[in-house]
Scaffold this active site. Structure first.
Site, PDB file in Angstrom:
ATOM      1  CG  ASP A 227      -1.907  -1.131   1.248  1.00 44.22           C
ATOM      2  OD1 ASP A 227      -2.803  -1.137   0.391  1.00 44.22           O
ATOM      3  OD2 ASP A 227      -1.793  -2.007   2.122  1.00 44.22           O
ATOM      4  CG  HIS A 332       4.800  -2.353   9.112  1.00 44.19           C
ATOM      5  ND1 HIS A 332       4.423  -2.486   7.788  1.00 44.19           N
ATOM      6  CD2 HIS A 332       5.874  -1.521   9.113  1.00 44.19           C
ATOM      7  CE1 HIS A 332       5.238  -1.768   7.035  1.00 44.19           C
ATOM      8  NE2 HIS A 332       6.126  -1.173   7.815  1.00 44.19           N
ATOM      9  NE  ARG A 423      19.413  26.376 -24.267  1.00 40.92           N
ATOM     10  CZ  ARG A 423      18.214  26.742 -24.684  1.00 40.92           C
ATOM     11  NH1 ARG A 423      17.202  25.906 -24.621  1.00 40.92           N
ATOM     12  NH2 ARG A 423      18.022  27.967 -25.142  1.00 40.92           N
ATOM     13  CB  SER A 450      13.942  23.725 -22.954  1.00 42.52           C
ATOM     14  OG  SER A 450      12.839  24.522 -23.338  1.00 42.52           O
ATOM     15  CD  GLU A 477       9.843  17.130 -13.618  1.00 39.83           C
ATOM     16  OE1 GLU A 477       9.652  18.167 -14.267  1.00 39.83           O
ATOM     17  OE2 GLU A 477       8.952  16.598 -12.898  1.00 39.83           O
ATOM     18  CG  HIS A 527      17.033  26.395 -18.967  1.00 40.49           C
ATOM     19  ND1 HIS A 527      17.274  25.419 -19.916  1.00 40.49           N
ATOM     20  CD2 HIS A 527      16.257  27.332 -19.573  1.00 40.49           C
ATOM     21  CE1 HIS A 527      16.659  25.741 -21.045  1.00 40.49           C
ATOM     22  NE2 HIS A 527      16.039  26.911 -20.871  1.00 40.49           N
TER      23      HIS A 527
END
Length: 729
Positions: A227, A332, A423, A450, A477, A527
């Site tokens: 869970d 647990h 970049r 980008s 991400e 960036h």
């Protein structure tokens, strides 16, 4: 009509129409229809209820051939052996989590001994083995018990040393530490995303290498989660991505026991899991009784029968099954104690000693998992030998991809006088690497335009086009980085992923796991400073460099121009046991004098003298990335005043720290105490290089919204300010 006879049972497939069939069997002249577990097709599963005190029987229809599957008392004894070994290990350590092993042992046993194609004799060396990830890593005692029973290099003595210094059985599973462990897990949710990554790798490699009659990449990825895993956001990101990608060979076994550490999940987790996963595009199968081996087996078969969707099998279990306090959070995360273990073993009708494995259980694993795995691997070896004869170039590429050797690439140098953002020079490097390293693929978290991560002339990794090398991770991400870990763990490819550097905070837990597991993933973070400009402080990294630099076993590289960027990519793609984070600019950077000749060797040492003092050395200016140009201009201004300083480009602090004392002294002589560090980020960590007598031109506040060059001026990143700051030393 097809008939299968087994003892006194006769099974008949009755075809009612070209599209429909049903299974019936005759037992003492009585006809009993099997219940349909998903609809008759080329691969379906049926089972019937207990008849005349016989255990429930399962029939599996594969390509319209009927197979009989049943379980007996030895299987139940094996389940209880997994439970008792786990309990004993936790009790010996006086530390651990008994609840999951006691509740989830039945599903784990059925999966391992009756389904998974793995070979303990060759362990992780067989590339086409099934993968298993224990996302709920706190249940490690169960995994170690299974590994021991399966025949991996894990002894009873190792189980007795659970959670002890130097043992093979740490508190949470660790890959490359314990034989047979596929992934380091523990932080909940990440194991699910790892499994998604493994399934992505399997799909990609299958599309790339398989040929008619030669399915050399054809395996399943299984993960067991609880869970807590499903409450974590990363699991939701990953599940969404897996559903979109239609990863049909991904199966989650969900230990649905309704208990969390704090108490019943009803206190915080009441959503419709079935509805959520079906909305993601998954198949959901419910097993109502987590102790019912036959129902678990039928569910796994049904999961494998679904080829267009990933499957989550929700198995309703009782946490700490057999314990006096079963079904509560009390079981647990703490040992049961001697009395608690005695109570549970009595419930299991266990008559053996502590840590004892009954001989019939050992034999059952030998007849099941071990025999099946050896047979499957031998069949694959024979298939691959034929594949080598038919497709020698592809076979050689496949073997090279799984060798995990350092890749050597040639990248076009950048000439003095040119200017581009790092970049952009990174994108050029990515393009050139993709042309030289066939196993190289990756993408971005919805920022490819980008981050400049897309490979031109390559297709996208999508359902129906799994051969594609451009991965669209979406705005996920954390899942991106965690899936990258799974891709790297699977083997056979080299993966990269990109986002804005300020969003690195979203994925750092997965980067940490990559560093911990020695995975050669590459993170393209663009960036990188206040030069982001108009987007303002929410998008301008300040503390990120200091944060990622503090992480062990992570190469953090902030290149100063196109040549240093090339060197950074060469270093990253050559790594075999360490992740790399490339920190790149949005704004253009001029190619600096000397980098064409010095950058590659210099970057591989972390720091190097880019411009030596023109006279007697007065001091040193250290800089990284976009600020190296400012350091060079400051050197020129100081030179005009008769002050001779050395400019050191330090693209990677951690690589520099690993160099010999002699090399570090040659770059930063101890006798030279006048030092200035320039970097558009936090000052944290720079005292190590400038010393107590040195100073930094850095940023220890938030950025602002304005054109980037204006922000640089306002924050003092000018030649005039840097010159005065140095002169104040």
């Amino acid at each position: 009509m097809a008939t299968v006879s087994t003892g006194s049972l006769i099974f008949i497939v009755k075809k009612n129409s070209p599209m429909m069939s049903k299974l019936v069997f005759f037992w003492q002249n009585r006809e009993k229809e099997f219940r349909d577990f998903g609809g008759f097709s080329e691969k379906s599963v049926y089972f019937c209820d207990t008849i005349d005190n016989r255990k429930r029987l399962i029939l599996v229809v594969i390509n319209r051939e009927v197979l009989l599957m049943t379980f007996d008392a030895i299987d139940q004894l094996a389940v209880n052996t997994v439970r008792t070994l786990s309990m004993d290990a936790i009790q010996a350590a006086n530390s651990g989590h008994p609840g999951l092993p006691m509740g989830a042992a039945p599903m784990a046993y059925v999966l391992w001994n009756h389904f998974m194609n793995i070979n303990p004799k060759t362990s992780r060396n067989w590339s086409n083995r099934d993968r298993f990830i224990l996302s709920a890593g706190h249940g490690s005692a169960m995994l170690y018990s299974l590994l021991h029973l399966a025949g991996y290099d894990l002894s009873v003595e190792d189980l007795k040393n659970f959670r002890q210094w130097g043992s093979k059985t740490p508190g949470h599973p660790e890959v490359n530490h314990t034989d047979g462990v596929e992934a380091t897990t523990g932080p909940l949710g990440q194991g699910i995303a790892n499994a998604v990554g493994m399934a992505m790798a399997e799909a990609h490699l299958a599309a790339k290498f398989n040929k008619p009659g030669f399915d050399i990449v054809d395996h399943y990825t299984f993960a067991l989660n609880g869970d807590g895993d499903l409450m974590e956001g990363v699991s939701q990101e990953a599940a969404s991505m897996a559903g979109h990608l239609k990863l049909g060979k991904l199966v989650l076994l969900y230990d649905s026991n309704d208990i969390s550490l704090d108490g019943p999940t009803s206190m915080a987790f009441t959503e419709d899991v079935k509805g959520r996963f079906e909305a993601y595009g998954w198949q959901h199968i419910l097993v109502k009784d987590g102790n019912d081996l036959e129902e678990i087996a039928a569910a796994i078969e049904a999961a494998k029968a679904e080829t267009e969707k990933p499957t989550i099998i929700e198995v309703k279990t009782i946490i700490g099954f057999g314990a006096e306090k079963q079904g509560t959070s009390a079981v647990h995360g703490a040992p049961l104690g001697a009395e608690g273990i005695a109570f549970a073993k009595k419930a299991y009708q266990w008559t053996h000693q502590d840590f004892e494995v009954p001989a019939e259980v050992t034999e059952r694993f030998a007849q099941g998992l071990q025999a099946r795995g050896e047979k499957a691997e031998q069949a694959w070896n024979d298939l691959f030998a034929a594949y080598q004869a038919e497709y020698p170039e592809l076979a050689a590429e496949y073997q090279k991809a799984f060798a995990n050797e350092a890749a050597q690439v040639e990248l076009e140098a950048h000439e003095l006088g040119s200017s581009m953002a790092s970049r952009v020079s990174s994108q050029q490097a990515i393009q050139q690497i993709s042309e030289q390293v066939a196993s190289f693929w990756g993408g971005s978290a919805d920022l490819s335009a980008s981050n400049n991560t897309m490979v031109k002339a390559e297709t996208d990794f999508q359902p129906g086009h799994y051969e594609g090398r451009n991965i669209w991770f979406g705005v996920r991400e954390f899942a991106m980085a965690a899936a990258m870990n799974g891709i790297a763990l699977h083997g056979g490819t080299r993966v990269y992923g990109g986002t804005f550097f300020v969003f690195s905070n979203y994925l750092l837990p997965a980067v940490r796991m990559a560093a911990l597991q020695n995975l050669p993933t590459v993170y393209v973070m663009t960036h990188d400073s206040i030069a982001v400009g108009e987007d303002g402080p929410t998008h301008e990294p300040i503390e990120q460099l200091a944060s990622v630099r503090s992480m062990p076993n992570l190469n953090v590289i902030r290149p100063a121009d196109g040549n240093e960027t090339n060197a950074a990519w060469k270093r990253a793609i050559a790594e075999t046991d360490r992740p790399t984070m490339l920190v790149l600019t949005r704004q253009n950077l001029p190619v600096l004098e000397g980098t064409k000749e010095l950058a590659e060797d210099g970057l591989n040492k972390g720091a190097y003298i880019l411009s030596e003092a023109k006279g007697d050395l007065d001091g040193i200016i250290i800089a990284t990335g976009s600020e190296v140009k400012l350091a060079m201009d400051t050197q020129e201004a100081l030179e005009a005043e008769g002050i001779h300083v050395r400019v050191v480009s330090m693209p990677s602090q951690n690589i520099f720290d690993e160099q010999s004392a002699e090399y570090k002294e040659s770059i930063l002589p101890a006798a030279v105490t006048k030092r200035l560090a320039i970097e558009a980020g936090s000052s944290f960590g720079w005292a190590k290089y400038v010393g107590l007598a040195g100073k930094t031109l850095t940023i220890d506040t938030w950025g602002a919204s304005a054109p980037g060059n204006r922000i640089f001026e306002e924050y003092g990143f000018t030649v005039a300010n840097a010159t005065e700051l140095y002169k104040s030393l």
